[in-house]
Design an enzyme around this catalytic site. Structure first.
Site, PDB file in Angstrom:
ATOM      1  N   ASP A 164      43.656  72.455  -2.179  1.00 47.11           N
ATOM      2  CA  ASP A 164      44.026  71.063  -2.419  1.00 47.11           C
ATOM      3  C   ASP A 164      45.371  70.996  -3.122  1.00 47.11           C
ATOM      4  O   ASP A 164      45.727  71.882  -3.908  1.00 47.11           O
ATOM      5  CB  ASP A 164      42.990  70.380  -3.312  1.00 47.11           C
ATOM      6  N   GLY A 195      46.204  73.545   2.837  1.00 48.72           N
ATOM      7  CA  GLY A 195      45.083  73.939   3.674  1.00 48.72           C
ATOM      8  C   GLY A 195      43.792  73.217   3.402  1.00 48.72           C
ATOM      9  O   GLY A 195      42.729  73.653   3.852  1.00 48.72           O
ATOM     10  N   ASP A 196      43.846  72.103   2.668  1.00 47.37           N
ATOM     11  CA  ASP A 196      42.672  71.258   2.429  1.00 47.37           C
ATOM     12  C   ASP A 196      43.185  69.865   2.096  1.00 47.37           C
ATOM     13  O   ASP A 196      44.275  69.493   2.530  1.00 47.37           O
ATOM     14  CB  ASP A 196      41.797  71.841   1.316  1.00 47.37           C
ATOM     15  N   ASP A 197      42.440  69.085   1.319  1.00 49.57           N
ATOM     16  CA  ASP A 197      42.905  67.749   0.967  1.00 49.57           C
ATOM     17  C   ASP A 197      44.243  67.824   0.234  1.00 49.57           C
ATOM     18  O   ASP A 197      44.395  68.588  -0.723  1.00 49.57           O
ATOM     19  CB  ASP A 197      41.888  67.049   0.060  1.00 49.57           C
ATOM     20  N   THR A 225      47.802  67.856   6.385  1.00 50.70           N
ATOM     21  CA  THR A 225      46.722  68.836   6.367  1.00 50.70           C
ATOM     22  C   THR A 225      46.016  68.796   7.715  1.00 50.70           C
ATOM     23  O   THR A 225      45.605  67.731   8.168  1.00 50.70           O
ATOM     24  CB  THR A 225      45.715  68.575   5.237  1.00 50.70           C
TER      25      THR A 225
END
Length: 480
Positions: free
Chosen positions: A251, A271-273, A304
């Site tokens: 995140d 790679g996420d939120d 993302t």
């Protein structure tokens, strides 16, 4: 007599000249002695003095700004600089505050703590480089609103840059970098070789009056910036990076049980939120009872391909309210803005205002998901969250597959949704691109694409055009 007076006058004049000469010479000599004493004192002051002399105090205690190299730091990317960081922070703490300059170079270090009234300043070309060996990362107790680590029970790894119970802290610079070297952590996590939850890159806890600005943060082992139970925080003009794939849970910025937070003018690709607003996990979050409130997110560009540009939840059990999201651009992503929760979370999400939101090449624009079932042991499935009062004023975009997908449920209806000024071009011409279930609210026309039937429709003059027809069918054609 006249000669005597003349001789006496000459003698007196000569004596006066001699006395004047001696006075001037004596004054100069005295000044030289004073200068030499001052020079000696200054040298003793700067170099620490000798013995038990009054001038033996540490020279650094008289300054307010320091360079890391003055504490033995070496920016060669090989030398471990943990002790240099710790000594610099100790000196700054003892003098009540100050600035630590990280000079150009690669400054390898294990995790270290900050202190109150401190500025950590990364000069142009400076990189704080995290050591990859997890044995050098300290273990910390689980957060009280989570009960245990998010990945493993028990302790969790600390962050590279840590702060607890602080006030008046600034992390800034000339776009210097904090590099978590996260790849080693991601590989070990994916191969199940870690026994504890990974740590964030920067974590500030139980603190107030915090600024994080004008730096680049990249490749965090876990969440990049985790703000926990903090008040009056600004995170601005930063670049946050991690690979879009293969960098799990990286995140960008996570305000967690925080109040009065401004997140603005950042670029985040992770790679996420990109941004996740949280407030604790299930029964632990409800018991701890620290909500996130009064948070503004504005003028940010987000990307993302795994999750959402902005998420609220899924850990939101302490409550989330009064969130303003405006002037947001989400591109090349799976989701734009997502609310995620489930029975068992408890808490509430209310008072969310979104203005001037642009989605480009996004699978799903705005998503509400009420079956995000990821729970700790012992959670109460009867703890039902509340979702209400969400406003969208200006949703724009192109190449969007599903502009709106609000999937409430019988247990968790979504109430008080208001939408106006929406114009989104679609990636595919298909039916039901505006998907609704268990949602109540109103739409002010014109809107494109055509909204679902669950909303009361009003024209631009505020006149009711069409009454809502509840739609309570979940469209599960693909995962959001």
């Amino acid at each position: 007599m006249a000669g005597s007076r003349t001789f006496g006058s000459k003698f007196h004049f000569r004596n006066s000249r001699r006395r004047s000469w001696w006075n001037i010479t004596g004054f100069i000599a005295l000044m030289i002695v004073i200068w030499m004493l001052f020079a000696n004192v200054s040298l003793r002051w700067l170099h620490g003095g000798e013995g038990g002399n009054v001038f033996t105090q540490d020279w650094r205690s008289y300054r307010s700004a320091f360079n890391l190299s003055e504490f033995g730091g070496v920016g060669d990317g090989v030398t471990l600089n943990t002790k240099a960081f710790e000594e610099a922070v100790r000196v700054i703490a003892e003098r009540g505050g100050g600035q630590l300059n990280v000079e150009p170079g690669l400054w390898l270090t294990a995790p270290f703590n900050l202190t109150s009234h401190m500025t950590l300043f990364l000069m142009k070309g400076a990189t704080i480089l995290a050591v990859e060996d997890e044995s050098k990362w300290p273990l910390m107790p689980p957060l009280p609103s989570y009960g245990h680590g998010r990945e493993h029970k028990g302790a969790r790894y600390g962050s590279l840059i840590q702060g607890q119970y602080l006030e008046d802290v600034v992390i800034t610079g000339q776009n210097g970098t904090i590099d978590g070297q996260g790849n080693a952590w991601w590989v070990k996590f994916q191969k199940k070789r870690l026994e504890h939850t990974r740590g964030p890159l920067v974590e500030i806890m139980w603190s107030k009056d915090i600024i994080i600005s004008n730096i680049t943060m990249r490749d965090s082992p876990f969440w990049t910036v985790h703000l926990y139970v903090c008040d009056n925080v600004t995170v601005s003009h930063n670049t946050i990076l991690a690979p879009l794939l293969g960098a799990p849970n990286t995140d960008g910025i996570d305000p967690d049980s925080c109040t009065n937070v401004a997140i603005e003018n950042n670029y985040i690709s992770v790679g996420d939120d990109a941004i996740a607003i949280k407030s604790g996990w299930d029964q632990y979050g409800m018991s701890y009872g620290k909500p996130s409130a009064n948070i503004s997110v504005r003028n940010v560009t987000l990307r993302t391909t795994v999750s959402a540009g902005i998420s609220i939840g899924s850990e939101m059990s302490g409550g989330v309210s009064n969130i303003t999201i405006e002037n947001i651009h989400v591109w090349g992503s799976k989701r734009g803005i997502r609310i995620k929760t489930a029975p068992g979370r408890g808490g509430y999400i209310r008072g969310i205002t979104c203005r001037n939101i642009t989605f480009n090449n996004v699978l799903a624009g705005f998503v509400v998901k009420t079956d995000y079932n990821e729970h700790p042991e012992g959670f109460d499935p009867q703890a039902i969250p509340i979702i209400e009062n969400i406003t969208f004023d200006g949703i724009y975009g192109r190449d969007v597959r599903i502009p709106v997908r609000i999937q409430g449920s019988k247990e968790i209806p979504v109430r008080g949704v208001n939408i106006r000024n929406m114009n989104v071009s679609l990636k595919y011409n298909r039916k039901r691109v505006f998907q609704c279930a268990y949602v109540e609210g109103e739409v002010i026309l014109p809107i494109y694409p055509e909204p679902c039937k669950s909303f009361n429709l009003y024209n631009e003059y505020g006149k009711l055009v069409k009454h809502a027809v509840p739609e309570n069918v979940t469209y599960a054609d693909y995962s959001f």
